[in-house]
Scaffold this active site. Sequence first.
Site, PDB file in Angstrom:
ATOM      1  N   ASP A   1       0.860  -1.175   0.000  1.00  0.00           N
ATOM      2  CA  ASP A   1       0.000   0.000   0.000  1.00  0.00           C
ATOM      3  C   ASP A   1       0.904   1.236   0.000  1.00  0.00           C
ATOM      4  O   ASP A   1       2.091   1.153   0.343  1.00  0.00           O
ATOM      5  CB  ASP A   1      -0.896  -0.051   1.237  1.00  0.00           C
ATOM      6  CG  ASP A   1      -1.681   1.225   1.442  1.00  0.00           C
ATOM      7  OD1 ASP A   1      -2.358   1.656   0.489  1.00  0.00           O
ATOM      8  OD2 ASP A   1      -1.618   1.794   2.543  1.00  0.00           O
TER       9      ASP A   1
ATOM     10  N   ASP B   1      -0.267   5.207   0.751  1.00  0.00           N
ATOM     11  CA  ASP B   1      -0.538   6.202   1.793  1.00  0.00           C
ATOM     12  C   ASP B   1      -0.766   5.536   3.146  1.00  0.00           C
ATOM     13  O   ASP B   1      -1.618   4.663   3.286  1.00  0.00           O
ATOM     14  CB  ASP B   1      -1.771   7.019   1.413  1.00  0.00           C
ATOM     15  CG  ASP B   1      -1.541   7.849   0.173  1.00  0.00           C
ATOM     16  OD1 ASP B   1      -1.067   8.986   0.307  1.00  0.00           O
ATOM     17  OD2 ASP B   1      -1.817   7.355  -0.932  1.00  0.00           O
TER      18      ASP B   1
ATOM     19  N   ASP C   1      -2.089  -0.544   5.900  1.00  0.00           N
ATOM     20  CA  ASP C   1      -2.398   0.109   7.170  1.00  0.00           C
ATOM     21  C   ASP C   1      -3.878   0.365   7.402  1.00  0.00           C
ATOM     22  O   ASP C   1      -4.257   0.769   8.500  1.00  0.00           O
ATOM     23  CB  ASP C   1      -1.677   1.458   7.243  1.00  0.00           C
ATOM     24  CG  ASP C   1      -2.326   2.499   6.335  1.00  0.00           C
ATOM     25  OD1 ASP C   1      -2.745   3.556   6.841  1.00  0.00           O
ATOM     26  OD2 ASP C   1      -2.426   2.248   5.128  1.00  0.00           O
TER      27      ASP C   1
END
Length: 241
Positions: free
Chosen positions: A15, A17, A193
Amino acid sequence: MQSPVPSRDWCLFLDVDGTLLELADTPSAVAVDRELKELLARVAQTLDGALALVSGRSIGAVDRLFAPLRLPAAGLHGLERRTASGTLHGTHDPDVRLDGARAWLAGFVDAHPGTLLEDKGATLAVHFRLAPRFEEAARRAVDAAARAVCGYHVQEGKMVLEIKPQGITKATAAEAFMREPPFRGRTPVFVGDDLTDRDGMRLAESMGGISIAVGDRIEGQWRLDGPAEVRRWLAALAALG
């Protein structure tokens, strides 16, 4: 930091951001430093190219951030995908079915200072990081807009709510990569996240691979504290080359 010992037999799904980059107040406020680009290039070389960026941003937006580095990538939470050979799959044009939702949400952000509408063409995201007092109002507005579009649902993220098509996720993108070289036959490792990363993490686990959560919002088999720890872990992987 709690993370597995790196291996050259892995393929890596990262991922962007919140995982590689610290979250910013707005999507356009993010910048990628030269050191991160060079680190990702070294990791990709160590893994014989089996590294993909899997983002909620469009592939075009990812490429602009990481230029001149150009990696295999999935954008818009899996709606679009670029293979290691450069072949593009998925949507690239604005979805006219969202026109009503666009107008509705544009009106919402105009009436709620600090909120932001991010129009990605095939998805629509309302950010309220700069105006958390409007979270409940944003939820009502986005839910109402999504209900009016058949086949779409609301994907929640950190201070953002996004309308996207059902049935396509970061997991479907990672699964497609796993059928192709140089990912095929390797052990998948998914690092993320936020809630949109959970499907990809569960896929990696189901294929005998590894899930790594960044921060404490979601659960993984392993955990890294934040993007700085992710970089240190990636540096250890790059050193295998």
